[in-house]
Scaffold this active site. Structure first.
Site, PDB file in Angstrom:
ATOM      1  N   LEU A 135      -8.586   3.562  -0.049  1.00  0.00           N
ATOM      2  CA  LEU A 135      -8.958   3.293  -1.442  1.00  0.00           C
ATOM      3  C   LEU A 135      -7.852   3.910  -2.406  1.00  0.00           C
ATOM      4  CD1 LEU A 135     -11.477   2.448  -3.078  1.00  0.00           C
ATOM      5  CD2 LEU A 135     -11.812   4.936  -3.276  1.00  0.00           C
ATOM      6  N   GLY A 136      -6.601   3.067  -2.030  1.00  0.00           N
ATOM      7  CA  GLY A 136      -5.379   3.606  -2.927  1.00  0.00           C
ATOM      8  C   GLY A 136      -5.380   2.827  -3.999  1.00  0.00           C
ATOM      9  N   ILE A 138      -4.290  -0.480  -4.543  1.00  0.00           N
ATOM     10  CA  ILE A 138      -4.705  -1.778  -4.462  1.00  0.00           C
ATOM     11  C   ILE A 138      -6.600  -1.597  -3.903  1.00  0.00           C
ATOM     12  CG2 ILE A 138      -4.767  -3.903  -3.144  1.00  0.00           C
ATOM     13  CD1 ILE A 138      -1.884  -3.360  -2.536  1.00  0.00           C
ATOM     14  N   ARG A 158      -7.973   8.767   3.984  1.00  0.00           N
ATOM     15  CA  ARG A 158      -7.500   9.947   4.370  1.00  0.00           C
ATOM     16  C   ARG A 158      -8.351  11.043   3.933  1.00  0.00           C
ATOM     17  NH1 ARG A 158      -1.251   9.345   4.606  1.00  0.00           N
ATOM     18  NH2 ARG A 158      -1.766   8.731   2.307  1.00  0.00           N
ATOM     19  N   ARG A 215      -2.048  -4.873   6.803  1.00  0.00           N
ATOM     20  CA  ARG A 215      -0.727  -5.313   7.679  1.00  0.00           C
ATOM     21  C   ARG A 215      -1.460  -5.726   8.895  1.00  0.00           C
ATOM     22  NH1 ARG A 215       1.975  -5.643   4.164  1.00  0.00           N
ATOM     23  NH2 ARG A 215       4.259  -4.488   3.693  1.00  0.00           N
ATOM     24  N   ASP A 239      -4.858 -12.387   5.752  1.00  0.00           N
ATOM     25  CA  ASP A 239      -3.540 -12.691   5.317  1.00  0.00           C
ATOM     26  C   ASP A 239      -2.478 -12.073   6.131  1.00  0.00           C
ATOM     27  OD1 ASP A 239      -1.887 -13.735   3.073  1.00  0.00           O
ATOM     28  OD2 ASP A 239      -1.564 -11.556   2.516  1.00  0.00           O
ATOM     29  N   GLU A 244       3.759 -11.776  12.835  1.00  0.00           N
ATOM     30  CA  GLU A 244       4.037 -12.827  12.071  1.00  0.00           C
ATOM     31  C   GLU A 244       5.569 -13.337  12.145  1.00  0.00           C
ATOM     32  OE1 GLU A 244       3.444 -11.145   8.023  1.00  0.00           O
ATOM     33  OE2 GLU A 244       1.568 -10.599   8.526  1.00  0.00           O
ATOM     34  N   HIS A 262       0.346 -14.566   4.806  1.00  0.00           N
ATOM     35  CA  HIS A 262       1.063 -13.070   3.897  1.00  0.00           C
ATOM     36  C   HIS A 262       1.424 -13.575   2.668  1.00  0.00           C
ATOM     37  CE1 HIS A 262       2.912  -8.882   4.965  1.00  0.00           C
ATOM     38  NE2 HIS A 262       2.473  -9.103   3.623  1.00  0.00           N
TER      39      HIS A 262
HETATM   40  P1  NDP Z   1      -1.570   3.467  -1.519  1.00  0.00           P
HETATM   41  O1  NDP Z   1      -0.828   4.291  -0.837  1.00  0.00           O
HETATM   42  O2  NDP Z   1      -1.932   3.456  -2.867  1.00  0.00           O
HETATM   43  O3  NDP Z   1      -3.229   3.434  -0.562  1.00  0.00           O
HETATM   44  C1  NDP Z   1      -3.260   3.505   0.644  1.00  0.00           C
HETATM   45  C2  NDP Z   1      -4.526   3.886   0.889  1.00  0.00           C
HETATM   46  O4  NDP Z   1      -4.868   3.601   2.344  1.00  0.00           O
HETATM   47  C3  NDP Z   1      -4.968   5.254   0.539  1.00  0.00           C
HETATM   48  O5  NDP Z   1      -6.342   5.377  -0.048  1.00  0.00           O
HETATM   49  C4  NDP Z   1      -4.787   6.197   1.826  1.00  0.00           C
HETATM   50  O6  NDP Z   1      -5.684   7.184   1.902  1.00  0.00           O
HETATM   51  C5  NDP Z   1      -5.314   5.016   2.799  1.00  0.00           C
HETATM   52  N1  NDP Z   1      -4.958   5.505   4.012  1.00  0.00           N
HETATM   53  C6  NDP Z   1      -3.475   5.972   4.423  1.00  0.00           C
HETATM   54  N2  NDP Z   1      -3.551   5.995   5.869  1.00  0.00           N
HETATM   55  C7  NDP Z   1      -4.812   5.924   6.333  1.00  0.00           C
HETATM   56  C8  NDP Z   1      -5.587   6.091   7.602  1.00  0.00           C
HETATM   57  N3  NDP Z   1      -4.859   6.519   8.439  1.00  0.00           N
HETATM   58  N4  NDP Z   1      -6.681   5.955   7.613  1.00  0.00           N
HETATM   59  C9  NDP Z   1      -7.489   5.447   6.560  1.00  0.00           C
HETATM   60  N5  NDP Z   1      -6.719   5.373   5.393  1.00  0.00           N
HETATM   61  C10 NDP Z   1      -5.745   5.728   5.011  1.00  0.00           C
HETATM   62  O7  NDP Z   1      -1.132   2.020  -1.144  1.00  0.00           O
HETATM   63  P2  NDP Z   1      -1.312   0.623  -2.029  1.00  0.00           P
HETATM   64  O8  NDP Z   1      -2.988   0.315  -2.180  1.00  0.00           O
HETATM   65  O9  NDP Z   1      -0.359   0.328  -2.932  1.00  0.00           O
HETATM   66  O10 NDP Z   1      -1.055  -0.700  -0.663  1.00  0.00           O
HETATM   67  C11 NDP Z   1      -1.674  -0.499   0.257  1.00  0.00           C
HETATM   68  C12 NDP Z   1      -0.981  -1.346   1.517  1.00  0.00           C
HETATM   69  O11 NDP Z   1      -1.406  -2.760   1.247  1.00  0.00           O
HETATM   70  C13 NDP Z   1       0.541  -1.591   1.508  1.00  0.00           C
HETATM   71  O12 NDP Z   1       0.992  -0.466   2.180  1.00  0.00           O
HETATM   72  C14 NDP Z   1       0.836  -2.738   2.191  1.00  0.00           C
HETATM   73  O13 NDP Z   1       0.686  -2.431   3.632  1.00  0.00           O
HETATM   74  C15 NDP Z   1      -0.555  -3.593   1.987  1.00  0.00           C
HETATM   75  N6  NDP Z   1      -0.124  -4.844   1.026  1.00  0.00           N
HETATM   76  C16 NDP Z   1      -0.216  -5.961   1.654  1.00  0.00           C
HETATM   77  C17 NDP Z   1       0.290  -7.288   1.019  1.00  0.00           C
HETATM   78  C18 NDP Z   1       0.015  -8.578   1.585  1.00  0.00           C
HETATM   79  O14 NDP Z   1       0.832  -9.368   0.857  1.00  0.00           O
HETATM   80  N7  NDP Z   1      -0.950  -8.791   2.266  1.00  0.00           N
HETATM   81  C19 NDP Z   1       0.797  -6.938  -0.399  1.00  0.00           C
HETATM   82  C20 NDP Z   1       0.931  -5.408  -0.829  1.00  0.00           C
HETATM   83  C21 NDP Z   1       0.687  -4.564  -0.146  1.00  0.00           C
HETATM   84  P3  NDP Z   1      -5.359   8.518   0.990  1.00  0.00           P
HETATM   85  O15 NDP Z   1      -5.927   7.879  -0.670  1.00  0.00           O
HETATM   86  O16 NDP Z   1      -6.393   9.399   1.432  1.00  0.00           O
HETATM   87  O17 NDP Z   1      -4.139   9.027   1.037  1.00  0.00           O
END
Ligand code: NDP
Length: 297
Positions: A135-136, A138, A158, A215, A239, A244, A262
């Protein structure tokens, strides 16, 4: 590329296309402009003694060995925020596509099957239960959109987010057991590799759908194929993939799966904003200014 070429001497993927020319240019290379999918391993940095900065075109930087960069004092930048809306839109689009069987319905019409009878029914989305893994930036944008569909929203991350009203589950497995749709939107890399495994898919259950816009590494792809083949989940919309641009035929052959290459951030508007930010980070570095969007420490 236009902006880069106007400002710098650009060696376009020379390390992949011409190792001899790359070896000659390597000592003078001061920056890497990486795509979201680029691999920037330690071994590549070892060949670049003058390297000062790595600018990633994408928010995910799991392709870069950030620890190796840090050891060398080389900052890494990425493009957060500017793509959040598009990726969230695509997450919802894929959820709707797999639930309402939109690609399948399109194929049905094109194949001239409509006169033979109605297309198979889909699964209702409005009011359903959505679980978000991550829940970051996106993930929260996806949640806001899902609210518009009257979905009940739960998540894992996390850490719990006390500021949200969404229900928190400490693990993906516990979350999967309570939802109809499981949306994966964490970073990639070792910390999340195989996070969505056979146990999580079993918990999601035969009426549950998996959507992955994070990913490919986050989902155990072999376990996903097995779960689909065994009817352990209802369907998947993907996606991103483990290797890939290779998509396993076992996925491509299935009617309960929606596949996109993607493209979650792939609009003209967002790719322009990403390009401006990726370029802006390089410009800031070489102007001695603070970086616009360094990756978190
Ligand atoms: P953020 O860093 O804002 O959010 C990441 C979220 O993932 C946070 O809530 C984090 O938890 C959570 N997280 C991290 N590690 C773990 C874990 N081990 N277990 C559970 N939850 C975890 O990133 P964004 O939202 O900006 O982007 C997220 C991802 O989306 C990118 O890193 C990228 O890989 C992917 N992406 C894919 C695209 C595509 O084309 N398909 C395009 C853009 C992005 P916490 O909040 O507790 O830290």
């Amino acid at each position: 590329m236009e902006a880069l070429r106007a400002a710098y001497v650009v060696h376009d993927r020379l390390h992949q296309t011409d190792p001899v020319a790359f070896a000659a240019a390597a000592p003078r290379i001061r920056a890497i402009a990486a795509s979201g999918e680029s691999k920037v391993p330690r071994g590549l940095m070892d060949q670049l003694p003058a390297l000062e900065v790595i600018s990633v075109f994408g928010v995910g930087y799991d392709g870069v060995d950030v620890a190796a960069a840090r050891e060398r004092g080389v900052p890494v930048t990425h493009t957060p925020d500017v793509l959040t809306d598009d990726v969230a839109d695509m997450g919802l689009a894929l959820l709707l596509a797999v639930a309402r069987r939109i690609p399948q319905a399109d194929r049905f019409v094109r194949a001239g099957q409509w006169p033979g009878g109605p297309a198979p029914l889909g699964r209702k989305v409005s009011g359903a239960r959505l679980g978000i893994v991550g829940l970051g930036r996106i993930g929260q944008a996806i949640a806001r959109r899902a609210e518009g569909f009257g979905m009940s929203i739960a998540y894992t991350a996390r850490r719990e987010k006390p500021a949200t009203a969404y229900r928190y589950y400490p693990t993906s497995q516990a979350l999967a057991a309570e939802v109809d749709f499981l949306m994966v939107i964490t970073p990639g890399g070792d910390a999340t590799r195989g996070l969505i495994n056979a146990q999580v898919l079993t918990a999601l259950g035969p009426k549950g759908y998996l959507i992955n816009v994070a990913r490919g590494s986050v989902v155990d792809q072999a376990a996903l194929i097995h779960a689909l083949e065994q009817g352990q989940i209802a369907g998947a919309a993907l996606d991103v993939f483990e290797d890939e641009p290779n998509v396993p035929p076992a996925l491509a052959a299935r009617d309960d799966v929606v596949l996109t290459p993607h493209v979650a951030s792939a609009t003209w508007q967002t790719r322009r904003a990403m390009a401006d930010l990726a370029f802006g980070n390089l410009q800031a570095h070489f102007a001695g200014q603070p970086l616009l969007t360094p990756v978190p420490q």
